[in-house]
Design a protein around this motif. Structure first.
Motif, mmCIF file in Angstrom:
data_model
loop_
_atom_site.group_PDB
_atom_site.id
_atom_site.type_symbol
_atom_site.label_atom_id
_atom_site.label_comp_id
_atom_site.label_asym_id
_atom_site.label_seq_id
_atom_site.Cartn_x
_atom_site.Cartn_y
_atom_site.Cartn_z
ATOM 1 N N VAL A 27 -20.787 16.186 44.249
ATOM 2 C CA VAL A 27 -22.177 16.622 44.060
ATOM 3 C C VAL A 27 -22.819 16.024 42.818
ATOM 4 O O VAL A 27 -24.002 16.252 42.555
ATOM 5 C CB VAL A 27 -22.252 18.165 43.976
ATOM 6 N N ALA A 28 -22.071 15.253 42.046
ATOM 7 C CA ALA A 28 -22.566 14.769 40.756
ATOM 8 C C ALA A 28 -23.805 13.907 40.903
ATOM 9 O O ALA A 28 -24.762 14.034 40.122
ATOM 10 C CB ALA A 28 -21.465 13.998 40.023
ATOM 11 N N VAL A 29 -23.829 13.023 41.882
ATOM 12 C CA VAL A 29 -24.980 12.133 42.065
ATOM 13 C C VAL A 29 -26.221 12.943 42.415
ATOM 14 O O VAL A 29 -27.305 12.742 41.844
ATOM 15 C CB VAL A 29 -24.692 11.090 43.163
ATOM 16 N N GLU A 30 -26.092 13.878 43.354
ATOM 17 C CA GLU A 30 -27.239 14.696 43.771
ATOM 18 C C GLU A 30 -27.761 15.546 42.626
ATOM 19 O O GLU A 30 -28.977 15.621 42.390
ATOM 20 C CB GLU A 30 -26.832 15.600 44.939
ATOM 21 N N TYR A 31 -26.867 16.197 41.892
ATOM 22 C CA TYR A 31 -27.298 17.061 40.799
ATOM 23 C C TYR A 31 -27.950 16.259 39.687
ATOM 24 O O TYR A 31 -28.905 16.712 39.048
ATOM 25 C CB TYR A 31 -26.114 17.861 40.259
ATOM 26 N N ASP A 32 -27.434 15.054 39.446
ATOM 27 C CA ASP A 32 -28.030 14.185 38.444
ATOM 28 C C ASP A 32 -29.442 13.787 38.863
ATOM 29 O O ASP A 32 -30.380 13.853 38.062
ATOM 30 C CB ASP A 32 -27.170 12.940 38.259
ATOM 31 N N GLU A 33 -29.609 13.388 40.106
ATOM 32 C CA GLU A 33 -30.905 12.938 40.593
ATOM 33 C C GLU A 33 -31.935 14.068 40.587
ATOM 34 O O GLU A 33 -33.088 13.870 40.208
ATOM 35 C CB GLU A 33 -30.764 12.380 42.016
ATOM 36 N N GLU A 35 -31.710 16.870 38.804
ATOM 37 C CA GLU A 35 -31.642 17.614 37.536
ATOM 38 C C GLU A 35 -31.253 19.071 37.771
ATOM 39 O O GLU A 35 -31.830 19.997 37.205
ATOM 40 C CB GLU A 35 -32.973 17.528 36.781
ATOM 41 N N THR A 36 -30.247 19.255 38.617
ATOM 42 C CA THR A 36 -29.803 20.589 39.009
ATOM 43 C C THR A 36 -28.715 21.111 38.088
ATOM 44 O O THR A 36 -27.624 20.523 38.006
ATOM 45 C CB THR A 36 -29.265 20.574 40.449
ATOM 46 N N PHE A 37 -29.012 22.212 37.396
ATOM 47 C CA PHE A 37 -27.955 22.898 36.656
ATOM 48 C C PHE A 37 -27.275 23.855 37.626
ATOM 49 O O PHE A 37 -27.916 24.735 38.199
ATOM 50 C CB PHE A 37 -28.513 23.676 35.468
ATOM 51 N N SER A 38 -25.980 23.697 37.826
ATOM 52 C CA SER A 38 -25.267 24.473 38.831
ATOM 53 C C SER A 38 -24.646 25.741 38.242
ATOM 54 O O SER A 38 -23.661 25.677 37.511
ATOM 55 C CB SER A 38 -24.169 23.620 39.474
ATOM 56 N N VAL A 39 -25.221 26.869 38.601
ATOM 57 C CA VAL A 39 -24.625 28.150 38.223
ATOM 58 C C VAL A 39 -23.264 28.300 38.895
ATOM 59 O O VAL A 39 -22.306 28.808 38.300
ATOM 60 C CB VAL A 39 -25.565 29.310 38.625
ATOM 61 N N GLU A 40 -23.174 27.822 40.128
ATOM 62 C CA GLU A 40 -21.927 27.942 40.885
ATOM 63 C C GLU A 40 -20.782 27.209 40.210
ATOM 64 O O GLU A 40 -19.696 27.770 40.015
ATOM 65 C CB GLU A 40 -22.137 27.401 42.304
ATOM 66 N N TRP A 205 -27.014 13.444 30.953
ATOM 67 C CA TRP A 205 -26.639 14.830 31.232
ATOM 68 C C TRP A 205 -27.757 15.560 31.974
ATOM 69 O O TRP A 205 -28.138 16.670 31.624
ATOM 70 C CB TRP A 205 -26.321 15.560 29.940
ATOM 71 N N ARG A 206 -28.269 14.948 33.017
ATOM 72 C CA ARG A 206 -29.432 15.492 33.710
ATOM 73 C C ARG A 206 -29.121 16.789 34.448
ATOM 74 O O ARG A 206 -30.036 17.562 34.774
ATOM 75 C CB ARG A 206 -29.981 14.437 34.677
ATOM 76 N N ALA A 207 -27.858 17.042 34.717
ATOM 77 C CA ALA A 207 -27.479 18.275 35.401
ATOM 78 C C ALA A 207 -27.005 19.359 34.438
ATOM 79 O O ALA A 207 -26.482 20.391 34.869
ATOM 80 C CB ALA A 207 -26.397 17.987 36.448
ATOM 81 N N SER A 208 -27.179 19.126 33.155
ATOM 82 C CA SER A 208 -26.853 20.160 32.174
ATOM 83 C C SER A 208 -28.134 20.890 31.782
ATOM 84 O O SER A 208 -29.241 20.449 32.089
ATOM 85 C CB SER A 208 -26.200 19.546 30.934
#
Length: 382
Positions: A27-33, A35-40, A205-208
């Motif tokens: 999921v790293a590519v999708e979350y980076d694109e 900018e999703t911070f994953s609570v899960e 760190w776009r997903a942080s």
């Protein structure tokens, strides 16, 4: 010297590596694109025991050492800087100051939920006019009716704005002493009501979770002081010393990830009828990456060993963080060159590593500040 060859360290490394490959990488590519911070994913890291690693079990932690923490960060950073950054910031800047400097009451009140991943905690140093000038904070806190009344703002704060952000250890000016600002650390839970704004559009760190926090007459009990009044500067510097070990681990992990990705690519990419790893220009790049990674590993692990054995480690932590960040930049740059045009396309690991390495020269002390720290440690009159 083998610094991490205990059975506990080996098992932890294998566990985190599996989590990184099976849960983070897909999921790293999708979350980076996006900018999703994953609570899960954050809560899964907590369930794996990756939060509160050095905190004793009586407070909900794992009761392990700093080597264990560094190993966990390193393994995540091989795959994704965002999740590694969340882990590093929460442990080193969020959980550890409460454990090391908190009262028994504060530890039992705050630590259990922070060690399970139910919530994360932030560290509030940086402001629009305060960063490297750490003692230049302008946020103020004054006692009135047995409460701290806080006014000011913080920026570029990790783990400060998401739905699972539980609060912040706030660095605030609480008075004047000998003509200088008196800095203290105050525990401010999210329930106190401060406003937050997530920072988006980051290169790295776009997903942080990174954000701005605004304090307008925010009140917390006077007992929420962390450590002693006026000793926040020392608390902060000691926290950053230890935190540099985790940023060093991020640099080491990123460098290894870039190297392994580049080696695999070089062995499968063919030009002129041969894998490009057979060409000296490429092979020498990989050889130098491997050499520098090993040097970075030894420097970092030695600094961690010093901390785990209660020996002075500030100089070595600064050296390790600085050198690991430089090796990360080298590996990401050379890895990108090995990949050619493919390394310039979004969605590739090497492209993300190339972006993520930049923050390592800024967070937990810029490279320039670290050189100043090292120069003073070795006796320079600077």
């Amino acid at each position: 010297m083998d610094y991490d060859q205990s059975k506990i360290h080996q098992e932890l490394r294998a566990k985190v590596r599996a989590f990184a490959q099976e849960r983070v990488k897909p999921v790293a590519v999708e979350y980076d694109e996006k900018e999703t911070f994953s609570v899960e994913l954050t809560r899964e890291m907590g369930q794996l025991g990756l939060f509160g690693i050095v905190v004793p079990k009586e407070y909900g932690g794992q009761g392990l050492d700093y080597m264990a923490l560094v190993i966990a960060v390193e393994e995540l950073a091989k795959v994704d800087g965002s999740q590694a950054g969340t882990l590093a910031a929460h442990n080193c800047l969020g959980v550890n100051p409460i454990y090391y400097y908190g009262t028994e009451e504060q530890r039992r009140k705050f630590l259990p939920s922070l060690c399970t991943g139910e919530s994360v905690w932030a560290f509030g140093l940086t402001e629009p006019n305060a960063g490297s000038d750490a003692l230049g904070v302008e946020t103020t806190a004054h006692v009135s009716n047995n409460e701290w009344e806080i006014n000011g703002k913080k920026t570029f704060i990790s783990n400060g704005t998401s739905l699972v952000s539980g609060g912040i250890t706030l660095m605030a000016r609480t008075g004047e002493r000998n003509g200088r600002g008196e800095i203290s650390a105050i525990l401010v839970p999210r329930s106190a009501g401060y406003e937050v704004e997530r920072i988006t559009g980051k290169m790295m760190w776009r997903a942080s979770d990174t954000g701005k926090l605004f304090f307008n007459n925010i009140k917390v009990p006077e007992s929420n002081i962390l450590g002693e009044i006026g000793k926040g500067g020392r608390l902060m510097l000691e926290t950053l010393d230890a935190g540099r070990l985790s940023i060093g681990a991020m640099g080491l992990g990123l460098a290894i990830g870039a190297y392994e990705e580049s080696l695999a690519y070089a062995n499968t990419r063919h030009q002129f009828g041969k894998p490009i790893s057979s060409f000296q220009a490429v092979a020498f790049k990989l050889a130098e990456m491997a050499m520098k990674i090993e040097a970075a590993r030894q420097l970092l692990y030695h600094a961690v060993w010093l901390k785990d054995n209660d020996k002075p480690f500030g100089k070595e932590a600064a050296m390790a963080k600085l050198f690991c960040s430089e090796v990360a930049t080298f590996a990401a740059t050379e890895g990108s060159q090995i990949h050619g045009a493919y390394g310039l396309v979004k969605g590739s690991l090497i492209e993300r590593h190339f972006r993520d390495q930049r923050i390592l020269h800024v967070g937990e002390g810029t490279s320039e500040i670290l050189k100043l720290v090292i120069a003073r440690k070795v006796g320079c009159k600077i």
